[in-house]
Each structure stands twice: as structure tokens, then as C-alpha cells.
Write an enzyme that holds these catalytic residues in place. Structure first.
Site, PDB file in Angstrom:
ATOM      1  CD  GLU A  63      -2.304   6.303   5.996  1.00 48.67           C
ATOM      2  OE1 GLU A  63      -2.402   5.190   6.543  1.00 48.67           O
ATOM      3  OE2 GLU A  63      -1.677   6.489   4.941  1.00 48.67           O
TER       4      GLU A  63
ATOM      5  CB  SER B 224      -5.613   4.256   6.215  1.00 52.55           C
ATOM      6  OG  SER B 224      -4.458   3.888   6.938  1.00 52.55           O
TER       7      SER B 224
ATOM      8  CE1 TYR C 194      -5.701   1.401  11.004  1.00 50.61           C
ATOM      9  CE2 TYR C 194      -6.852   2.683   9.325  1.00 50.61           C
ATOM     10  CZ  TYR C 194      -5.739   1.970   9.734  1.00 50.61           C
ATOM     11  OH  TYR C 194      -4.688   1.802   8.873  1.00 50.61           O
TER      12      TYR C 194
ATOM     13  NE  ARG D 114      -2.274  -4.917   4.942  1.00 51.43           N
ATOM     14  CZ  ARG D 114      -2.450  -3.668   5.346  1.00 51.43           C
ATOM     15  NH1 ARG D 114      -2.022  -3.267   6.533  1.00 51.43           N
ATOM     16  NH2 ARG D 114      -3.069  -2.806   4.569  1.00 51.43           N
TER      17      ARG D 114
ATOM     18  CG  ASP E 136      -3.696  -4.939   1.524  1.00 54.50           C
ATOM     19  OD1 ASP E 136      -3.368  -5.752   2.405  1.00 54.50           O
ATOM     20  OD2 ASP E 136      -3.778  -3.709   1.719  1.00 54.50           O
TER      21      ASP E 136
ATOM     22  CD  GLU F 125      -3.285  -0.541  -0.852  1.00 56.06           C
ATOM     23  OE1 GLU F 125      -2.633   0.154  -0.050  1.00 56.06           O
ATOM     24  OE2 GLU F 125      -4.444  -0.264  -1.238  1.00 56.06           O
TER      25      GLU F 125
ATOM     26  CG  ASN G  41       0.712  -0.429   4.507  1.00 57.42           C
ATOM     27  OD1 ASN G  41       1.708   0.138   4.923  1.00 57.42           O
ATOM     28  ND2 ASN G  41      -0.514  -0.094   4.879  1.00 57.42           N
TER      29      ASN G  41
ATOM     30  N   GLY H 224      -0.102  -0.810   9.773  1.00 55.95           N
ATOM     31  CA  GLY H 224      -0.549  -0.430  11.105  1.00 55.95           C
ATOM     32  C   GLY H 224      -0.121  -1.433  12.159  1.00 55.95           C
TER      33      GLY H 224
END
Length: 433
Positions: free
Chosen positions: A139, A267, A333, A372, A374, A387, A389, A393
């Protein structure tokens, strides 16, 4: 004629009488000194003789309710003034309160919003800040973009921030160049897996985001699920895959379609949505290129949501919609047809319940600072958490800045708030509820 003379007490009686007299004197002084302040609580003072007159401007001491969430009662002790001529009795001085009272700064009342509060730290107080970006993971391109945007935002706010790429420079440069804090904008391995966090702990440099344990757990999706299952947090069923796995049996147990993903990548790198059992070996081979630990996960058909975390409070939920098979790397992205819906469209009460569950899932992994979560919401309205994070990002397509903007925080203020939360030993104060 009556003769008068002193009659000495027997030794034991004299000793007892003396102790009783001293105890009565101390008690009298104690009650005279603080009867008014302790009438409601009855908290005893020291039985020792004070070295000066008692200070009578005392506040009552006892249990006090704390005004912040999840903090229990704490004992509040007497506070006395400090300075020349102040009391030097047995009660300790409250230097912090005295210093604060002597300053000319007066903060205005803050708004009630958990995310639009004023900052308690001046940008200059952060010292020299290293924005860690790039790194060695798959990443790296995303990390460089995130780090560049964070660096520019901090500089606009007057922070003495500098780019630092661990792939190009050794970590000893952080000490040699006297950095005071680190903003972690690294993604994936060596950035979110506890590696850099452990190094910064050893160097004694406060850093943003979760600590060593939480970072390592959250990047490992397999072990994340084991923790969530133990805590009763709903998450889709899954199995580990190997070269010798019976792929048709796996598809039968989990159902189709299903997701195949490397356990330690972010990602959506190396991830595949499998609709047929005969496609499982190829999906496994792709994921195995990125990680030795590959997992198959039951697909939850429904609404995809994400919950940003900032401090101890969740940000507004965002609903994700993409014309692609799933919310993959391109959708995150590159593509411009991904829809980010905020408000997410759920009733306020339903959104609040999901936010609370997302915060519980975040804390179960000992995560802190920001991040974050999800999740998928099935057609019955039940959330399934996918998951966490711990270093999301921070690009123009990223979700946490969108949610923060909805909560009243600009991108620059969000970066400042995250930097303000930087610390060492991040797992120390976490709790699971």
C-alpha cells in the site's frame, strides 16, 4: 488544718491520661479546622499536630462524579494555595490548579459536539512532528498520498511537520533529528501491524493511532474474528484456506458467493469475490501472493457501511455504493463512480445503535486514538463486522475525512485532532464493554 500536696499518678495512669489528653487535643483541632468543610462526609484529617494554623478556605473532600463518559467516581482531596505565605501544613498543594489559575488564558465554553470542540494544544506545542509515510508494504502508493495530504494540512495549521519515509531512512534519524511526535500515515505491513508502533515505543516518541497489540490484532483479520467471536460481536463465518483445502467443501459450508482475502493486507489488495467453487483455487493463489494466511469469508448481501472513530466517539456512518463486484482497490482510490452517501439513510436511532456496536468492536481489539470499522448490514438490519483499520487512508477519496467533515471538522482540524491524541502505551486505558 487541711494539708494539700500533689499526688502523683501511677505510671500507667499518667501515660493513659497523657495519650487521652493528646488525642482529645488533636481531635479538637481537627474538628475546629475542618468541621465546616467535612460536615457532610466525615473524612478524618491527620492526627498529627500541624505545623501552622489550619487553612479554613478548604473545599470539602470526598467522592466526586466525573463529567466525562465511562469514568468512575474519584476521591477529591483538599486544595490549598501555593506561593509565598501559603500554608505549609500536612495537606499537599495542587500545583496544576494553581498554575492554571495564575495564567491569563480563559477558554470559552466548548460546543456540545464530541467532534467540534476547540483544541487544547497549540500547533507550536506539538514540537517537531514526523509524518511517517511510504514504507515497504503493498500500500506504499496510497500511504505516500495520505502522508502528503496530512503533511500539507499540518503545515497550513502552523505545525513544524516533516515527511519521513521509513523505507528511505533509518528510524535512528527520528532521535538524531529530535522529533517530538509521529503522525503515522503508513498503511499495511510495517505500518499498521504493530512494528512501527513498537519501535516508537522503544524510542519514546508519542505516535498517533492504536498501540502495538491493537495494531497487530486489527491488521490480522483472522485473529480479529477470533476476538470478536469470543466477545459476541457478530462477524461473518470464515475458514482458513491452504493448498490442500477441499475447496468444494469450503464453498458448501460457507455458501456462495464468498470472499477470499489475505489476512494481513488492507485496501482490498489480493481480495476476490468468488461465485463458483471452481474459481476458489485461483482466488486462493492470488491472495497467497500477498500473505501466507488466506481466509474465505461468507458474503453478506446487504448495505456496506463504515464507521469512523475519533477519540472515544464514533463519526457519522457512511453508506458505500459501487457498480463493481465489491468495494475493491479501484473503487476506493481510482474510480469516480463510487457513491459515498452521508447521512447513510438509516433512522437516527438505528444509526446510533450501529455506531455503539462499532465502538464496541473497536474497543474489543484495544484500539484507540482514531480508526475505521467496516461492516455489512443484511436485509434484516443486522450488522456484521468485517475489519478494523487502525491507520485509515487520508486521501481525497478517504472515508474518515468525509465523516469528520459531516461532524463539523475540516481536514486540517481532523489532522490536528488526531495529532493531539498521539501518545505512548496506547493500550493502557482501553476497556471492553
Amino acid at each position: 488544718m487541711v494539708s494539700r500536696r500533689l499526688v502523683p499518678f501511677p505510671p500507667r495512669r499518667r501515660e493513659a491520661r497523657t495519650k487521652a489528653h493528646q488525642g482529645a487535643a488533636c481531635t479538637a483541632h481537627r474538628h475546629a479546622a475542618s468541621r465546616a468543610s467535612e460536615r457532610r462526609f466525615g473524612v478524618p484529617q491527620s492526627a498529627r499536630r500541624p505545623r501552622c494554623a489550619a487553612y479554613r478556605g478548604l473545599r470539602t473532600q470526598g467522592l466526586r462524579d466525573r463529567r466525562r463518559a465511562h469514568i468512575r467516581e474519584a476521591r477529591e482531596f483538599h486544595r490549598q494555595p501555593q506561593g509565598q505565605g501559603a500554608c505549609r501544613g500536612h495537606r499537599s498543594l495542587d500545583r496544576v490548579r494553581t498554575q492554571c489559575s495564575q495564567t491569563t488564558l480563559r477558554r470559552r465554553a466548548r460546543p456540545r459536539s464530541a467532534h467540534s470542540r476547540g483544541f487544547r494544544v497549540s500547533p507550536r506545542d506539538f514540537g517537531k512532528v514526523a509524518v511517517l509515510m511510504g514504507g515497504r508494504s503493498a500500500e506504499r502508493p496510497v500511504s505516500l498520498k495520505s502522508g502528503s495530504m496530512v503533511l500539507a494540512a499540518l503545515k497550513r495549521k502552523g505545525v513544524n511537520a516533516h515527511a519521513f519515509d521509513p523505507k528511505e531512512r533509518g528510524l535512528d534519524a527520528l532521535i538524531a533529528e529530535r522529533f517530538d511526535r509521529a503522525f503515522i500515515a503508513l498503511h499495511g505491513r510495517h505500518g499498521e501491524d504493530g512494528t512501527i508502533q513498537g519501535a516508537l515505543e522503544l524510542l519514546g516518541i508519542p505516535y498517533t493511532g492504536s498501540g502495538v497489540l491493537a495494531s497487530a490484532l486489527a491488521l490480522d483479520k483472522w485473529r480479529t474474528k477470533l476476538v470478536w467471536q469470543a466477545c459476541g460481536i457478530p462477524t461473518p463465518r470464515c475458514e482458513l484456506l491452504t493448498r490442500s483445502s477441499e475447496f468444494h467443501a469450503v464453498a458448501t459450508r460457507l455458501g456462495l458467493p464468498l470472499m477470499v482475502k489475505p489476512a494481513n493486507e488492507g485496501s482490498s489488495i489480493g481480495m476476490t469475490k468468488v461465485r463458483s467453487a471452481r474459481d476458489l483455487p485461483e482466488a486462493y493463489a492470488l491472495a497467497a501472493n500477498y500473505d501466507r494466511l488466506v481466509m474465505a469469508e461468507a458474503f453478506v448481501d446487504g448495505v456496506e457501511l463504515t464507521a469512523g472513530m475519533l477519540g472515544d466517539a464514533p463519526l457519522p456512518l457512511i453508506k458505500l455504493e459501487t457498480p463493481r463486484e465489491f468495494y475493491d482497490y479501484e473503487a476506493k482510490y481510482v474510480a469516480h463512480d463510487t457513491r459515498y452517501i452521508i447521512p447513510c439513510g438509516l433512522p437516527p436511532d438505528a444509526e446510533r445503535i450501529i455506531q455503539d456496536e462499532a465502538l464496541r468492536a473497536f474497543r474489543a481489539l484495544a484500539c484507540s486514538g482514531w480508526g475505521r470499522v467496516d461492516l455489512m448490514l443484511d436485509h434484516a438490519g443486522k450488522p456484521y463486522f468485517l475489519e478494523v483499520n487502525t491507520s485509515p487512508g487520508m486521501t481525497d477519496h478517504s472515508l474518515v475525512p468525509m465523516a469528520a467533515r459531516r461532524a463539523g471538522l475540516s481536514f486540517e482540524d481532523l489532522c490536528l485532532r488526531i495529532l493531539e491524541l498521539a501518545r505512548l502505551g496506547a493500550e493502557g486505558g482501553n476497556r471492553v464493554e
